[in-house]
Write an enzyme that holds these catalytic residues in place. Structure first.
Site, PDB file in Angstrom:
ATOM      1  N   HIS A   1      35.931  30.509  36.527  1.00  0.00           N
ATOM      2  CA  HIS A   1      37.336  30.531  36.111  1.00  0.00           C
ATOM      3  C   HIS A   1      37.701  29.198  35.458  1.00  0.00           C
ATOM      4  O   HIS A   1      38.118  28.263  36.151  1.00  0.00           O
ATOM      5  CB  HIS A   1      38.234  30.770  37.328  1.00  0.00           C
ATOM      6  CG  HIS A   1      38.157  32.160  37.857  1.00  0.00           C
ATOM      7  ND1 HIS A   1      38.948  33.180  37.379  1.00  0.00           N
ATOM      8  CD2 HIS A   1      37.374  32.702  38.820  1.00  0.00           C
ATOM      9  CE1 HIS A   1      38.669  34.295  38.025  1.00  0.00           C
ATOM     10  NE2 HIS A   1      37.706  34.030  38.904  1.00  0.00           N
TER      11      HIS A   1
ATOM     12  N   GLU B   1      40.300  28.474  33.821  1.00  0.00           N
ATOM     13  CA  GLU B   1      41.734  28.215  34.012  1.00  0.00           C
ATOM     14  C   GLU B   1      42.034  27.578  35.364  1.00  0.00           C
ATOM     15  O   GLU B   1      43.127  27.049  35.579  1.00  0.00           O
ATOM     16  CB  GLU B   1      42.533  29.517  33.843  1.00  0.00           C
ATOM     17  CG  GLU B   1      42.498  30.480  35.008  1.00  0.00           C
ATOM     18  CD  GLU B   1      41.243  31.335  35.108  1.00  0.00           C
ATOM     19  OE1 GLU B   1      41.204  32.221  35.984  1.00  0.00           O
ATOM     20  OE2 GLU B   1      40.296  31.119  34.300  1.00  0.00           O
TER      21      GLU B   1
ATOM     22  N   CYS C   1      35.192  35.831  33.879  1.00  0.00           N
ATOM     23  CA  CYS C   1      34.946  36.456  35.176  1.00  0.00           C
ATOM     24  C   CYS C   1      34.552  37.930  34.996  1.00  0.00           C
ATOM     25  O   CYS C   1      33.575  38.220  34.327  1.00  0.00           O
ATOM     26  CB  CYS C   1      36.157  36.274  36.100  1.00  0.00           C
ATOM     27  SG  CYS C   1      35.813  36.669  37.837  1.00  0.00           S
TER      28      CYS C   1
END
Length: 214
Positions: free
Chosen positions: A192, A194, A83
């Protein structure tokens, strides 16, 4: 056991990044969230996340004393930017504007209002937020086991520009843009992983096992 340092310079949702890496490491690596430059210096691999406004991120990075170690890690070890952490690797950003780390040439630009319409003419919102397809431009070890067209989760108003020669993954909103770039030991991704379910975890798992070569 290898050590993976997740850089904490005061910007970002670091808890979710850390937990995701702990999940995929499966005992193969020691994952540590750290604001200590010495720990980053000693790590075998480095993860550089970030969220927030680019000027604030750059200021926090300077004030933390981590800038030099981040640059050193990016020059020599497997390195993952996520990011705003990925955006900071470019020379500059329109947000601010801000002079950033200059690991990559080019800049980070805002989605232009005049282009933010879909094929039917409906206005698209900025920030770009939600799940979006990822298209492979060039094969990379971190994309192993991830299908072309897989969806990842985005939250951003700015994207990489002038990155055609290092772009490995593209997305579209509404036009194509570089969603991930790579050079040597560095992989940097705008979205992202994650927060991107199984595909995102696969990318992080691939990073745990990556030797930094393309």
């Amino acid at each position: 056991m290898e050590k993976i340092a997740i850089v904490d310079y005061g910007m970002g949702n670091l808890h979710s990044v850390t937990k995701a890496f702990e999940l995929v490491a499966e005992g193969r690596a020691d994952v540590v969230l750290t604001a200590d430059p010495a720990v980053v210096a000693a790590a075998d691999k480095v993860v550089f996340p970030g969220q927030g406004a680019m000027p604030d991120c750059m200021r926090h990075l300077d004030e933390s004393g981590l800038k030099a170690e981040v640059l050193k890690a990016a020059s020599e070890r497997p390195f993952l930017g996520i990011c705003v952490g990925a955006q900071l690797l470019f020379a500059r950003s329109e947000e601010g504007p801000t002079e950033s780390l200059g690991v990559f040439p080019g800049e980070v630009v805002r989605f232009p209002p005049e282009k933010m319409h879909d094929a039917a003419g409906h206005k698209l919102k900025v920030p770009h937020m939600g799940w979006n397809e990822m298209f492979v431009k060039h094969a990379h070890p971190l994309w192993k086991g991830i299908a072309d067209g897989e969806r990842f989760y985005f939250v951003h108003s700015y994207h990489f520009a002038g990155a055609d020669d290092i772009a490995v993954i593209e997305s579209a909103y509404p036009y194509r843009f570089a969603a991930a770039v790579a050079r040597d030991n560095i992989f940097a991704i705008q979205c992202h992983p994650e927060k991107s379910a199984g595909a995102g975890l696969q990318l992080l798992k691939n990073f745990v096992g990556w030797d930094g070569r393309q």
